[in-house]
Design an enzyme around this catalytic site. Structure first.
Site, mmCIF file in Angstrom:
data_model
loop_
_atom_site.group_PDB
_atom_site.id
_atom_site.type_symbol
_atom_site.label_atom_id
_atom_site.label_comp_id
_atom_site.label_asym_id
_atom_site.label_seq_id
_atom_site.Cartn_x
_atom_site.Cartn_y
_atom_site.Cartn_z
ATOM 1 N N SER A 112 0.791 -1.225 0.000
ATOM 2 C CA SER A 112 0.000 0.000 0.000
ATOM 3 C C SER A 112 0.828 1.282 0.000
ATOM 4 O O SER A 112 1.588 1.515 -0.923
ATOM 5 C CB SER A 112 -0.943 -0.040 1.193
ATOM 6 O OG SER A 112 -1.859 1.006 1.096
ATOM 7 N N HIS A 113 0.685 2.075 1.060
ATOM 8 C CA HIS A 113 1.326 3.390 1.098
ATOM 9 C C HIS A 113 2.817 3.305 1.436
ATOM 10 O O HIS A 113 3.507 4.315 1.424
ATOM 11 C CB HIS A 113 0.618 4.262 2.132
ATOM 12 C CG HIS A 113 0.613 3.632 3.501
ATOM 13 N ND1 HIS A 113 -0.171 2.542 3.796
ATOM 14 C CD2 HIS A 113 1.309 3.908 4.608
ATOM 15 C CE1 HIS A 113 0.040 2.193 5.048
ATOM 16 N NE2 HIS A 113 0.933 3.002 5.574
ATOM 17 N N ASP A 276 -3.051 6.229 -3.259
ATOM 18 C CA ASP A 276 -1.863 5.575 -2.705
ATOM 19 C C ASP A 276 -1.362 4.431 -3.579
ATOM 20 O O ASP A 276 -1.855 4.212 -4.688
ATOM 21 C CB ASP A 276 -2.145 5.088 -1.279
ATOM 22 C CG ASP A 276 -3.065 3.880 -1.256
ATOM 23 O OD1 ASP A 276 -3.844 3.721 -2.210
ATOM 24 O OD2 ASP A 276 -3.003 3.092 -0.296
ATOM 25 N N ASP A 278 -1.689 1.163 -3.729
ATOM 26 C CA ASP A 278 -2.593 0.146 -4.271
ATOM 27 C C ASP A 278 -3.967 0.709 -4.621
ATOM 28 O O ASP A 278 -4.894 -0.050 -4.926
ATOM 29 C CB ASP A 278 -2.728 -1.032 -3.306
ATOM 30 C CG ASP A 278 -3.287 -0.639 -1.956
ATOM 31 O OD1 ASP A 278 -3.108 0.523 -1.563
ATOM 32 O OD2 ASP A 278 -3.912 -1.494 -1.303
ATOM 33 N N ASP A 280 -6.356 2.281 -2.922
ATOM 34 C CA ASP A 280 -7.555 2.251 -2.074
ATOM 35 C C ASP A 280 -7.714 3.505 -1.220
ATOM 36 O O ASP A 280 -8.747 3.698 -0.593
ATOM 37 C CB ASP A 280 -7.608 0.964 -1.228
ATOM 38 C CG ASP A 280 -6.381 0.764 -0.371
ATOM 39 O OD1 ASP A 280 -5.471 1.617 -0.407
ATOM 40 O OD2 ASP A 280 -6.323 -0.262 0.335
ATOM 41 N N ARG A 281 -6.694 4.357 -1.197
ATOM 42 C CA ARG A 281 -6.831 5.593 -0.409
ATOM 43 C C ARG A 281 -7.038 6.797 -1.316
ATOM 44 O O ARG A 281 -6.673 6.771 -2.493
ATOM 45 C CB ARG A 281 -5.572 5.852 0.402
ATOM 46 C CG ARG A 281 -5.303 4.809 1.418
ATOM 47 C CD ARG A 281 -4.177 5.296 2.287
ATOM 48 N NE ARG A 281 -3.822 4.262 3.240
ATOM 49 C CZ ARG A 281 -3.132 4.487 4.340
ATOM 50 N NH1 ARG A 281 -2.710 5.714 4.614
ATOM 51 N NH2 ARG A 281 -2.833 3.508 5.162
ATOM 52 N N THR A 343 -9.603 -0.180 13.621
ATOM 53 C CA THR A 343 -8.880 0.221 12.409
ATOM 54 C C THR A 343 -8.680 -0.963 11.466
ATOM 55 O O THR A 343 -8.351 -2.062 11.897
ATOM 56 C CB THR A 343 -7.516 0.803 12.831
ATOM 57 O OG1 THR A 343 -7.758 2.028 13.514
ATOM 58 C CG2 THR A 343 -6.628 1.058 11.623
ATOM 59 N N GLU A 363 -9.951 7.517 9.001
ATOM 60 C CA GLU A 363 -9.241 8.796 9.042
ATOM 61 C C GLU A 363 -7.981 8.780 8.181
ATOM 62 O O GLU A 363 -7.430 9.802 7.854
ATOM 63 C CB GLU A 363 -8.887 9.170 10.481
ATOM 64 C CG GLU A 363 -8.192 8.083 11.310
ATOM 65 C CD GLU A 363 -6.858 7.644 10.799
ATOM 66 O OE1 GLU A 363 -6.076 8.527 10.406
ATOM 67 O OE2 GLU A 363 -6.596 6.433 10.794
ATOM 68 N N LYS A 375 -11.705 -0.212 0.574
ATOM 69 C CA LYS A 375 -11.774 1.219 0.369
ATOM 70 C C LYS A 375 -11.337 1.502 -1.062
ATOM 71 O O LYS A 375 -10.676 0.681 -1.690
ATOM 72 C CB LYS A 375 -10.936 1.965 1.400
ATOM 73 C CG LYS A 375 -9.478 1.529 1.525
ATOM 74 C CD LYS A 375 -8.883 2.174 2.773
ATOM 75 C CE LYS A 375 -7.394 1.952 2.901
ATOM 76 N NZ LYS A 375 -7.042 0.708 3.596
ATOM 77 N N ARG A 495 0.651 6.184 16.610
ATOM 78 C CA ARG A 495 -0.291 7.137 16.037
ATOM 79 C C ARG A 495 -1.089 7.779 17.168
ATOM 80 O O ARG A 495 -1.630 7.064 18.012
ATOM 81 C CB ARG A 495 -1.250 6.447 15.079
ATOM 82 C CG ARG A 495 -0.574 5.698 13.941
ATOM 83 C CD ARG A 495 -1.524 5.506 12.774
ATOM 84 N NE ARG A 495 -1.056 4.522 11.817
ATOM 85 C CZ ARG A 495 -0.077 4.707 10.914
ATOM 86 N NH1 ARG A 495 0.558 5.872 10.867
ATOM 87 N NH2 ARG A 495 0.259 3.755 10.076
#
Ligand code: VG1
Ligand code: CO
Length: 542
Positions: A112-113, A276, A278, A280-281, A343, A363, A375, A495
């Site tokens: 991902s990111h 991002d 992949d 999804d964001r 999450t 978020e 997402k 976080r």
């Protein structure tokens, strides 16, 4: 032609928030990939003769692992594999293909990111037949299997040509190499008012979409430029690169700073967006206004009925616990359900399958709906565009009107990355120990009314998940939340999520960090962040 290979277990193949993520050299250890994939297959039942979808975000090592996965799927007895051309499938596109073709499940290769490259990150996740991330009971079973695996099966066969569409034979299994974009673009066309969007672009509407050299490039080009008529060049960094051009494909204010600066400048186009690794964001930035993902979830939910796919209204909204409560106020007004989950997208699957929620969000720049079970970055961008076209107002006016109507949840996330794991665990343990004595205490001038460690009871299947983040709630509804990331690959990432609700019409236009200053001080004091982590400031503020 099927070989059975003896292997020994690794003890660190526990899937995190979204699959197994490690550095590439870690994945390149002997049998590391094979062990994990065989453990996935060993944890499933009844897939013989069925279809497996395979694709990834194009990062370094993607093609090699796809070939391994194909040979192992053939050996395991799958009837067919559907693979995106070039090994490419965005996470939401893979989810769509699983659903549309009734596949048994899918393997998505992505971290991902996280950055990509020979020494950067790689990841493997499994999605079930509903198209969504494997729920915890499957990921737990996979992990248990990785601890005891003794052998795996693989077909002795040459590589499949991933660059030519068509159907090939791999042992007894058919491999169909498919256009990664076509089915996804068709789905978007069903959900959104493409003629209205086309007219808006034809009227001179401008936008900038940064695909961050990651997977959404081909999708965004096809949909925005080819189908909707946005000017050529609207999509920037549109070619997926194995190392994402050396950047983090993380659409936040640090890694998509160029886009942010453009959107705040005199020459800003009407709308800005990024996605991002992949796909999804999403990051959405109006001309002169950054919209937090939590606000975006609320605003999209309040306006979704303006898009054809949601004209009948929403059944409910779900958000992850650290996501701000902005969406709760929308749900209340609409008289629909609101659900608060831990999450990670895997917790939304049951709510979506049961028809309890229509739109979900996190978020961390993740928003999506019941159209797939992931997402979906471009979906969020298109829903925004549809709303802009229907309301004929700029994003800034829509956001300001929303705050006037619902109040504003000032919100920020502070990330402390790559900190010492023992120090991070120590910080969380100390907080946990303090929980009973916190209510009634005053810190940094704020009175604590409640403090707990979030636990979730899934209303659909009754499963429970505990220790999902520490919440400290203050008088007036403000809060700080602490949790450790489950997607990082080096050290630990802390976080800290900070939120304040404001409905005084005179106070809706503050600078976010200033509006949150006392809560930030309270977070520091209650968790002793600087003494325990040795960091005086977060690495990333979003
Ligand atoms: C992060 C986000 C979470 C998201 C997850 C996967 O997890 O906080 O909201 O679902 O990444 O997103 P964590 O455990 O690091 O906080 V993605 O787009 O990286 O697959
Ligand atoms: Co992602």
């Amino acid at each position: 032609m099927i070989k059975t290979v003896t292997t020994t277990p690794y003890d660190d193949q526990k899937p995190g928030t979204s699959g197994l993520r490690k550095k590439v050299p870690h994945f390149q250890q002997p049998n590391y990939v094979e062990n994990f994939i065989q453990s996935i297959f060993d944890s499933l039942e009844g897939y013989e003769g069925k279809t497996l979808v395979i694709g990834g975000d194009g990062r370094y090592f993607n093609r090699e692992v796809i070939q391994i996965a194909l040979r192992m799927a053939a050996a395991a007895g799958f009837g067919k594999a559907m693979v995106g051309r070039g090994g490419i499938l965005s996470t939401p596109a893979a989810s769509n293909i699983i659903r549309k073709y009734g596949a048994f499940g899918g393997i998505i290769l992505s971290a991902s990111h996280n950055p990509g490259g020979p020494n950067e990150d790689f990841g493997i996740k499994y999605n079930a037949s509903n198209g969504g991330p494997a729920p915890e009971k499957i990921t737990d079973a996979i992990y248990a299997r990785t601890r005891e695996i003794k052998e795996y099966k693989v077909l002795d066969a040459p590589d499949v040509d991933l660059d030519a569409e068509g159907t090939f034979q791999l042992g007894e299994m058919a491999v169909e190499v498919v256009d990664p974009v076509a089915d996804y673009a068709a789905l978007m066309e069903e959900l959104f008012d493409f003629p209205a969007l086309k007219a808006m672009f034809a009227d001179g509407f401008t936008m900038s979409m940064d695909s961050m050299s990651a997977v959404t490039g081909p999708y965004a080009k096809e949909i925005l430029e080819n189908r909707l008529g946005a000017a050529p060049g609207t999509v920037k960094n549109a070619t997926p690169l194995p190392d994402f051009g050396g950047h983090h494909p993380d659409p936040n204010l640090v890694h998509a700073k160029e886009l942010y600066d453009l959107m705040m400048s005199e020459d800003a186009p009407d709308f800005g967006a990024a996605s991002d690794g992949d796909g999804d964001r999403n990051l959405v930035i109006g001309k002169g206004i950054f919209i937090t993902p939590s606000d975006s979830l609320a605003m999209l939910s309040a306006n979704a009925h303006l898009a054809p796919g949601y004209a009948g209204g929403l059944a409910g909204i779900a958000r992850s616990m650290p996501t701000s409560g902005a969406a709760d106020r929308v749900a209340e007004k609409l008289g629909i359900g609101i659900y608060e989950t831990p999450t990670g997208w895997k917790f939304f699957g049951n709510l979506l399958d049961a028809g309890m929620a229509t739109i979900c969000g996190e978020e961390s720049a993740g928003t999506g709906s019941n159209h797939v079970r992931e997402k979906d970055g471009l979906w969020a961008v298109l829903l925004w565009l549809n709303i802009l076209a229907a309301r004929k107002e700029p994003a800034k006016a829509i956001a300001e009107a929303h705050w006037k109507e619902f109040g504003r949840n000032y919100y920020a996330r502070h990330d402390y990355e790559g900190i010492d794991t023992a120090a991070a665990n120590g910080l969380m343990d100390a907080l946990r120990e303090k929980l009973p004595e916190l209510p009634g205490k005053e810190i940094a001038g704020l009175k604590i009314v409640e403090a707990d460690d979030f636990a979730y009871l899934d209303p659909v299947d009754g499963s429970t998940s505990s220790k999902q983040g520490i919440r400290v709630l203050f008088e007036g509804g403000s809060r700080v939340v602490f949790r450790l990331s489950g997607t990082g690959t080096s050290g630990a990432t802390l976080r800290v999520y900070i939120e304040r609700y404001e409905d005084d019409p005179a106070k809706l236009d503050q600078e976010t960090q200033a509006a949150l200053a006392d809560l930030i001080a309270a977070a520091e004091e209650v968790a002793e962040i600087s003494t325990r982590t040795g960091r005086s400031e977060p690495d990333v503020i979003t």
